[in-house]
Design a protein around this motif. Structure first.
Motif, mmCIF file in Angstrom:
data_model
loop_
_atom_site.group_PDB
_atom_site.id
_atom_site.type_symbol
_atom_site.label_atom_id
_atom_site.label_comp_id
_atom_site.label_asym_id
_atom_site.label_seq_id
_atom_site.Cartn_x
_atom_site.Cartn_y
_atom_site.Cartn_z
ATOM 1 N N SER A 19 -5.415 5.965 5.757
ATOM 2 C CA SER A 19 -6.423 5.387 4.870
ATOM 3 C C SER A 19 -7.815 5.462 5.500
ATOM 4 N N VAL A 52 -10.625 4.851 -3.638
ATOM 5 C CA VAL A 52 -9.477 4.320 -4.391
ATOM 6 C C VAL A 52 -8.172 4.794 -3.765
ATOM 7 N N VAL A 53 -8.094 6.065 -3.418
ATOM 8 C CA VAL A 53 -6.879 6.598 -2.799
ATOM 9 C C VAL A 53 -6.639 5.916 -1.448
ATOM 10 N N GLY A 55 -7.592 2.943 -0.605
ATOM 11 C CA GLY A 55 -7.141 1.584 -0.900
ATOM 12 C C GLY A 55 -5.680 1.550 -1.288
ATOM 13 N N LEU A 56 -5.246 2.514 -2.103
ATOM 14 C CA LEU A 56 -3.834 2.571 -2.496
ATOM 15 C C LEU A 56 -2.935 2.825 -1.294
ATOM 16 N N VAL A 57 -3.368 3.712 -0.411
ATOM 17 C CA VAL A 57 -2.581 3.987 0.792
ATOM 18 C C VAL A 57 -2.536 2.741 1.668
ATOM 19 N N PHE A 59 -2.783 -0.429 0.779
ATOM 20 C CA PHE A 59 -1.962 -1.495 0.219
ATOM 21 C C PHE A 59 -0.465 -1.177 0.256
ATOM 22 N N LYS A 60 -0.097 0.033 0.640
ATOM 23 C CA LYS A 60 1.318 0.353 0.854
ATOM 24 C C LYS A 60 1.757 0.007 2.279
ATOM 25 N N GLY A 64 -1.692 -4.225 4.364
ATOM 26 C CA GLY A 64 -2.180 -4.295 2.994
ATOM 27 C C GLY A 64 -1.356 -5.252 2.154
ATOM 28 N N ASN A 65 -0.054 -5.263 2.389
ATOM 29 C CA ASN A 65 0.824 -6.191 1.681
ATOM 30 C C ASN A 65 0.455 -7.628 2.025
#
Length: 123
Positions: A19, A52-53, A55-57, A59-60, A64-65
């Motif tokens: 990320s 955005v990408v 951020g998605l990575v 939160f995985k 991020g959790n």
């Protein structure tokens, strides 16, 4: 047991590094323009998609959790807060303004007194 913990740690570190790398790559594309994008609009779109990408990575990953859980718990706690009414806010603001004026006058008097003392001692 320790091998699974090591594997999870490596995977979470990999997700974090990935990320961060995506954010850096997006910033490089935005500022250095290696793709030769003509307009600022395209550069901004590439930057936004990259963020955005990333951020998605992020939160995985486990971090991020945990951040997502923290945000949910914060939202729940904010619902429990008792916010003051408009009348209470106006009253407390007025009291604070009066207190500030009183302290300012006091400090002005103390400053004038010390200035007067210093003037007497130097003359």
């Amino acid at each position: 047991m320790s091998k699974t913990v090591e594997k999870q740690t490596k995977e979470s570190s990999l997700g974090m590094y990935l990320s961060i790398l995506i954010v850096i790559a997006s910033l490089v594309v935005f500022y250095l323009d290696p793709l030769g994008l003509i307009t600022t609009l395209y550069k901004v779109l590439v930057l936004l998609v990259g963020l955005v990408v990333a951020g998605l990575v992020f939160f995985k990953t486990p971090q991020g959790n945990r951040l997502a859980i923290f945000a949910k718990e914060t939202k729940i706690e904010l619902r429990k807060v008792v916010w003051p009414t408009r009348n209470e806010t106006v009253k407390t603001t007025g009291m604070i303004m009066v207190a500030v004026i009183i302290v300012a006058i006091f400090l002005w008097i103390v400053d004038a007194f010390f200035s007067w003392i210093v003037q007497l001692l130097t003359n």
